[in-house]
Design an enzyme around this catalytic site. Structure first.
Site, PDB file in Angstrom:
ATOM      1  N   CYS A   1      -2.542 -17.930  15.252  1.00 19.94           N
ATOM      2  CA  CYS A   1      -2.097 -17.069  16.252  1.00 19.94           C
ATOM      3  C   CYS A   1      -2.344 -17.945  17.410  1.00 19.94           C
ATOM      4  O   CYS A   1      -2.974 -18.807  17.561  1.00 19.94           O
ATOM      5  CB  CYS A   1      -3.232 -15.749  16.516  1.00 19.94           C
ATOM      6  SG  CYS A   1      -3.116 -14.719  15.251  1.00 19.94           S
TER       7      CYS A   1
ATOM      8  N   CYS B   1      -9.832  -8.630  16.955  1.00 17.29           N
ATOM      9  CA  CYS B   1      -8.933  -8.749  15.945  1.00 17.29           C
ATOM     10  C   CYS B   1      -9.583  -8.036  14.545  1.00 17.29           C
ATOM     11  O   CYS B   1     -10.665  -8.388  14.199  1.00 17.29           O
ATOM     12  CB  CYS B   1      -8.441 -10.071  15.687  1.00 17.29           C
ATOM     13  SG  CYS B   1      -7.289 -10.075  14.237  1.00 17.29           S
TER      14      CYS B   1
ATOM     15  N   CYS C   1      -7.521 -12.749  19.381  1.00 14.12           N
ATOM     16  CA  CYS C   1      -7.846 -11.766  20.223  1.00 14.12           C
ATOM     17  C   CYS C   1      -9.392 -11.435  19.312  1.00 14.12           C
ATOM     18  O   CYS C   1      -9.494 -11.248  18.375  1.00 14.12           O
ATOM     19  CB  CYS C   1      -7.363 -10.493  19.919  1.00 14.12           C
ATOM     20  SG  CYS C   1      -5.218 -11.003  20.220  1.00 14.12           S
TER      21      CYS C   1
ATOM     22  N   LYS D   1      -2.618   4.568   7.342  1.00 12.74           N
ATOM     23  CA  LYS D   1      -2.671   5.042   8.594  1.00 12.74           C
ATOM     24  C   LYS D   1      -2.653   6.693   8.653  1.00 12.74           C
ATOM     25  O   LYS D   1      -1.716   7.311   8.189  1.00 12.74           O
ATOM     26  CB  LYS D   1      -1.606   4.528   9.534  1.00 12.74           C
ATOM     27  CG  LYS D   1      -1.666   3.109   9.568  1.00 12.74           C
ATOM     28  CD  LYS D   1      -0.359   2.560  10.475  1.00 12.74           C
ATOM     29  CE  LYS D   1      -0.462   0.851  10.509  1.00 12.74           C
ATOM     30  NZ  LYS D   1      -0.084   0.399   9.234  1.00 12.74           N
TER      31      LYS D   1
ATOM     32  N   ARG E   1      -8.314  -8.871  11.595  1.00 12.11           N
ATOM     33  CA  ARG E   1      -8.179  -9.780  10.622  1.00 12.11           C
ATOM     34  C   ARG E   1      -9.312 -11.100  10.996  1.00 12.11           C
ATOM     35  O   ARG E   1      -8.523 -12.125  10.689  1.00 12.11           O
ATOM     36  CB  ARG E   1      -6.891 -10.150  10.404  1.00 12.11           C
ATOM     37  CG  ARG E   1      -6.252  -8.956   9.955  1.00 12.11           C
ATOM     38  CD  ARG E   1      -5.007  -9.401   9.075  1.00 12.11           C
ATOM     39  NE  ARG E   1      -4.228  -7.996   8.846  1.00 12.11           N
ATOM     40  CZ  ARG E   1      -2.902  -7.900   9.549  1.00 12.11           C
ATOM     41  NH1 ARG E   1      -2.585  -8.816  10.204  1.00 12.11           N
ATOM     42  NH2 ARG E   1      -2.477  -6.584   9.133  1.00 12.11           N
TER      43      ARG E   1
ATOM     44  N   ASP F   1      -6.322   3.928  11.119  1.00 10.02           N
ATOM     45  CA  ASP F   1      -6.076   3.169   9.860  1.00 10.02           C
ATOM     46  C   ASP F   1      -7.424   3.025   9.004  1.00 10.02           C
ATOM     47  O   ASP F   1      -8.554   2.629   9.255  1.00 10.02           O
ATOM     48  CB  ASP F   1      -5.745   1.622   9.985  1.00 10.02           C
ATOM     49  CG  ASP F   1      -4.799   1.096   9.067  1.00 10.02           C
ATOM     50  OD1 ASP F   1      -4.843   1.547   7.992  1.00 10.02           O
ATOM     51  OD2 ASP F   1      -4.163   0.095   9.246  1.00 10.02           O
TER      52      ASP F   1
ATOM     53  N   ASP G   1     -10.929  -0.361  14.562  1.00 14.65           N
ATOM     54  CA  ASP G   1     -11.488  -0.135  13.224  1.00 14.65           C
ATOM     55  C   ASP G   1     -12.765  -0.608  12.814  1.00 14.65           C
ATOM     56  O   ASP G   1     -13.475  -1.035  14.055  1.00 14.65           O
ATOM     57  CB  ASP G   1     -10.269  -0.730  12.011  1.00 14.65           C
ATOM     58  CG  ASP G   1     -10.342  -2.191  12.237  1.00 14.65           C
ATOM     59  OD1 ASP G   1     -11.323  -2.890  12.423  1.00 14.65           O
ATOM     60  OD2 ASP G   1      -8.857  -2.583  12.195  1.00 14.65           O
TER      61      ASP G   1
ATOM     62  N   ARG H   1       0.804  -1.380  -0.004  1.00 19.27           N
ATOM     63  CA  ARG H   1      -0.058  -0.083   0.048  1.00 19.27           C
ATOM     64  C   ARG H   1       0.769   1.149  -0.049  1.00 19.27           C
ATOM     65  O   ARG H   1       0.522   2.382  -0.680  1.00 19.27           O
ATOM     66  CB  ARG H   1      -0.589  -0.031   1.195  1.00 19.27           C
ATOM     67  CG  ARG H   1      -1.521   1.362   1.623  1.00 19.27           C
ATOM     68  CD  ARG H   1      -2.528   1.186   2.456  1.00 19.27           C
ATOM     69  NE  ARG H   1      -3.436   0.077   2.262  1.00 19.27           N
ATOM     70  CZ  ARG H   1      -4.202  -0.586   2.899  1.00 19.27           C
ATOM     71  NH1 ARG H   1      -4.139  -0.620   4.251  1.00 19.27           N
ATOM     72  NH2 ARG H   1      -4.884  -1.480   2.462  1.00 19.27           N
ATOM     73  N   TYR H   2       1.943   1.185   0.642  1.00 12.84           N
ATOM     74  CA  TYR H   2       2.646   2.267   0.933  1.00 12.84           C
ATOM     75  C   TYR H   2       3.944   2.119  -0.201  1.00 12.84           C
ATOM     76  O   TYR H   2       4.150   1.404  -0.574  1.00 12.84           O
ATOM     77  CB  TYR H   2       3.481   2.457   2.129  1.00 12.84           C
ATOM     78  CG  TYR H   2       2.181   2.758   3.460  1.00 12.84           C
ATOM     79  CD1 TYR H   2       1.663   3.973   3.458  1.00 12.84           C
ATOM     80  CD2 TYR H   2       1.905   1.751   4.234  1.00 12.84           C
ATOM     81  CE1 TYR H   2       1.026   4.164   4.417  1.00 12.84           C
ATOM     82  CE2 TYR H   2       0.992   2.043   5.196  1.00 12.84           C
ATOM     83  CZ  TYR H   2       0.360   3.215   5.333  1.00 12.84           C
ATOM     84  OH  TYR H   2      -0.410   3.354   6.399  1.00 12.84           O
TER      85      TYR H   2
ATOM     86  N   ARG I   1       7.052  -0.044   1.565  1.00 12.27           N
ATOM     87  CA  ARG I   1       7.142  -1.283   2.350  1.00 12.27           C
ATOM     88  C   ARG I   1       5.927  -1.810   2.050  1.00 12.27           C
ATOM     89  O   ARG I   1       4.892  -1.508   1.744  1.00 12.27           O
ATOM     90  CB  ARG I   1       7.179  -0.777   3.834  1.00 12.27           C
ATOM     91  CG  ARG I   1       6.279   0.355   4.357  1.00 12.27           C
ATOM     92  CD  ARG I   1       6.721   1.244   5.321  1.00 12.27           C
ATOM     93  NE  ARG I   1       5.611   2.273   5.974  1.00 12.27           N
ATOM     94  CZ  ARG I   1       5.267   3.263   5.440  1.00 12.27           C
ATOM     95  NH1 ARG I   1       5.774   3.532   4.332  1.00 12.27           N
ATOM     96  NH2 ARG I   1       4.355   4.012   5.948  1.00 12.27           N
TER      97      ARG I   1
HETATM   98  C1  LIG Z   1       0.678  -0.366   9.072  1.00 11.41           C
HETATM   99  C2  LIG Z   1       1.150  -0.934   7.661  1.00 11.41           C
HETATM  100  C3  LIG Z   1       2.445  -0.822   7.363  1.00 11.41           C
HETATM  101  C4  LIG Z   1       3.571  -0.363   8.059  1.00 11.41           C
HETATM  102  O1  LIG Z   1       3.263   1.087   8.452  1.00 11.41           O
HETATM  103  P1  LIG Z   1       4.432   1.733   9.266  1.00 11.41           P
HETATM  104  O2  LIG Z   1       3.500   3.207   9.526  1.00 11.41           O
HETATM  105  O3  LIG Z   1       5.625   1.842   8.593  1.00 11.41           O
HETATM  106  O4  LIG Z   1       4.343   1.190  10.635  1.00 11.41           O
HETATM  107  C5  LIG Z   1       2.799  -1.223   5.904  1.00 11.41           C
HETATM  108  N1  LIG Z   1       1.790  -1.758   5.193  1.00 11.41           N
HETATM  109  C6  LIG Z   1       0.377  -2.029   5.467  1.00 11.41           C
HETATM  110  C7  LIG Z   1      -0.434  -2.277   4.706  1.00 11.41           C
HETATM  111  C8  LIG Z   1       0.128  -1.507   6.877  1.00 11.41           C
HETATM  112  O5  LIG Z   1      -1.123  -1.639   7.084  1.00 11.41           O
HETATM  113  S1  SF4 Z   2      -4.881  -9.094  16.851  1.00 20.42           S
HETATM  114 FE1  SF4 Z   2      -5.600 -10.760  15.442  1.00 20.42          FE
HETATM  115  S2  SF4 Z   2      -3.703 -11.182  14.340  1.00 20.42           S
HETATM  116 FE2  SF4 Z   2      -2.821  -9.991  16.075  1.00 20.42          FE
HETATM  117  S3  SF4 Z   2      -2.622 -11.720  17.590  1.00 20.42           S
HETATM  118 FE3  SF4 Z   2      -4.541 -11.221  17.928  1.00 20.42          FE
HETATM  119  S4  SF4 Z   2      -5.802 -12.572  16.676  1.00 20.42           S
HETATM  120 FE4  SF4 Z   2      -3.617 -12.584  15.951  1.00 20.42          FE
END
Ligand SMILES: *Cc1c(COP(=O)(O)O)cnc(C)c1O
Ligand code: SF4
Length: 385
Positions: free
Chosen positions: A142, A149, A146, A354, A151, A347, A310, A129-130, A133
């Site tokens: 996991c 979570c 959580c 973010k 995801r 986010d 979120d 996305r960025y 990175r």
């Molecule tokens: C959070 C995130 C990152 C890392 O973001 P930083 O601000 O550098 O910590 C990279 N890719 C995605 C898709 C993210 O959600």
């Molecule tokens: S927040 Fe989601 S991905 Fe992260 S440790 Fe908990 S269950 Fe796993």
């Protein structure tokens, strides 16, 4: 799990209490087993019967379990379960791990993929996305699921697609994209894999010329500190710079066990950061966040982000107003060390990334004149040349 700490720093470590005595269910388990992460992982609390032997389950929790287990299974490591308050259903550890009726209320505005992580996947299992990175999902498992979570749908999905092929496709994508210099190794939890697999991933990534930063995103220091073995951190040491981002949400999670796990990670030369999620009923309190951040700094964990909860489905009962996050930030800046102050970010839904949200410190700005206010709400004027 013992950790050899220099004498002069022992009193800091001593201020971190060990997890309470093991609940009845595990009274007879040897220390050797208890301290073995594979035993922890294999003995997660997944059934109501086991949960009943750890805490007094309320009727509402029982009902929520039955109605949510299809969608998002319960799994709690014995270690994390031992931190739960037996009597209080509002215990912050319990709220993060035991199903709650709030999960069943899915709002029309809730989103299945709130951060559009799937949309920004050039290959399955990698979100780019960025500019420089990527987020690389290397595991679907996991230690604990959580309840908050984001995801949810993915982590509990054990019948996940060909993970190995996905890993190779992701590595090929990263190798082919020279603009990528920082990899967030995430999941699921990448440290629920074997040492060999963790090393394989780090070694393959480090072998790619344009890769600078390796980052591990894992909650095991909180939910299964037994995973942080000397053998594991020896692996990290070989592939520096390796950064480590974890996820503490409450001071109750800052145990002696967690302290030792964090000490191993930082002693191995990793920079360790925390990504807290702001959760109603768990940590939506300025004094509590300040206390958490102070505990974290004593563990050499630097608060990095506070995430606004979120818009994922079934977590609306955890969402606070954005004002609460701002109130927390206002209560930190100036009042305590800058080291204890993370960024508060939202986010953005739909995949915008973010976005930091800050209390407003600029009172007015006209031409070269900036009127600012400080943490005590006193005004000051800065003049540009
Ligand atoms: C959070 C995130 C990152 C890392 O973001 P930083 O601000 O550098 O910590 C990279 N890719 C995605 C898709 C993210 O959600
Ligand atoms: S927040 Fe989601 S991905 Fe992260 S440790 Fe908990 S269950 Fe796993």
């Amino acid at each position: 799990m013992s950790y050899k700490i220099p004498k002069m720093t022992r009193k800091i470590r001593d201020s971190f209490p060990y997890a309470p005595a093991r609940p009845g269910l595990w009274k007879k388990i040897s220390d050797k087993k208890w301290n073995d992460w594979k035993w922890q992982l294999a003995h997660c609390v997944r059934s109501l019967e086991d949960l009943e032997r750890v805490v007094s389950v309320t009727a509402a929790e029982r009902d929520a379990f039955h109605r949510s287990n299809e969608l998002f299974k319960m799994a709690i490591t014995p270690y994390y379960a031992s931190l739960m308050d037996k009597a209080d259903p509002e215990c912050p550890v319990r709220r993060q791990s035991v199903p709650h009726e709030g999960e069943l209320h899915i709002l029309p505005t809730d989103l299945e993929d709130p951060l559009a992580e799937e949309r920004d996947m050039p290959v399955p299992g990698l979100t780019h996305r960025y500019p420089d990175r990527v987020l690389f999902y290397t595991s679907h498992v996991c230690a604990m699921f959580c309840r908050h979570c984001t995801r949810k749908r993915k982590v509990a999905d054990s019948g996940s697609y060909a993970v190995d092929k996905q890993l190779e496709d992701g590595l090929r994508y990263i190798a082919a994209h020279k603009e990528v210099r920082d990899i967030v190794i995430s999941g699921g939890d990448p440290l629920c894999s074997s040492d060999d697999r963790v090393e394989y991933i780090l070694a393959r990534l480090r072998a790619i010329k344009h890769i600078e930063i390796l980052r591990i995103g894992s909650r095991v220091p909180v939910t299964m500190p037994q995973r942080i073995t000397d053998r594991l951190v020896k692996i990290f040491r070989k592939y520096h710079p390796v950064y480590f981002n974890t996820h503490f949400n409450h001071p109750k999670e800052c145990t002696r066990e967690a302290f030792d796990a964090c000490a191993r990670i930082t002693d191995a030369g990793c920079s360790l950061n925390n990504q807290m999620v702001l959760l109603k009923g768990v940590n939506d309190d300025p004094a509590l966040v300040k206390e958490l951040n102070h505990r974290l700094l004593l563990m050499r964990v630097r608060p990095y982000y506070i995430f606004q909860c979120d818009m994922a489905q079934g977590i609306s009962h955890f969402r606070t107003p954005v004002e609460k996050g701002l109130e927390i930030m206002e209560a930190l800046r100036g009042w305590t060390s800058g080291l204890a102050i993370p960024y508060y970010v939202i986010d953005s839904p739909g995949g915008g990334g973010k976005i930091p949200v800050l209390p407003n410190y600029v009172v007015s700005h006209e031409g070269k004149k900036w009127v600012l206010r400080n943490f005590r709400k006193q005004e000051f004027t800065y003049l540009e040349p």
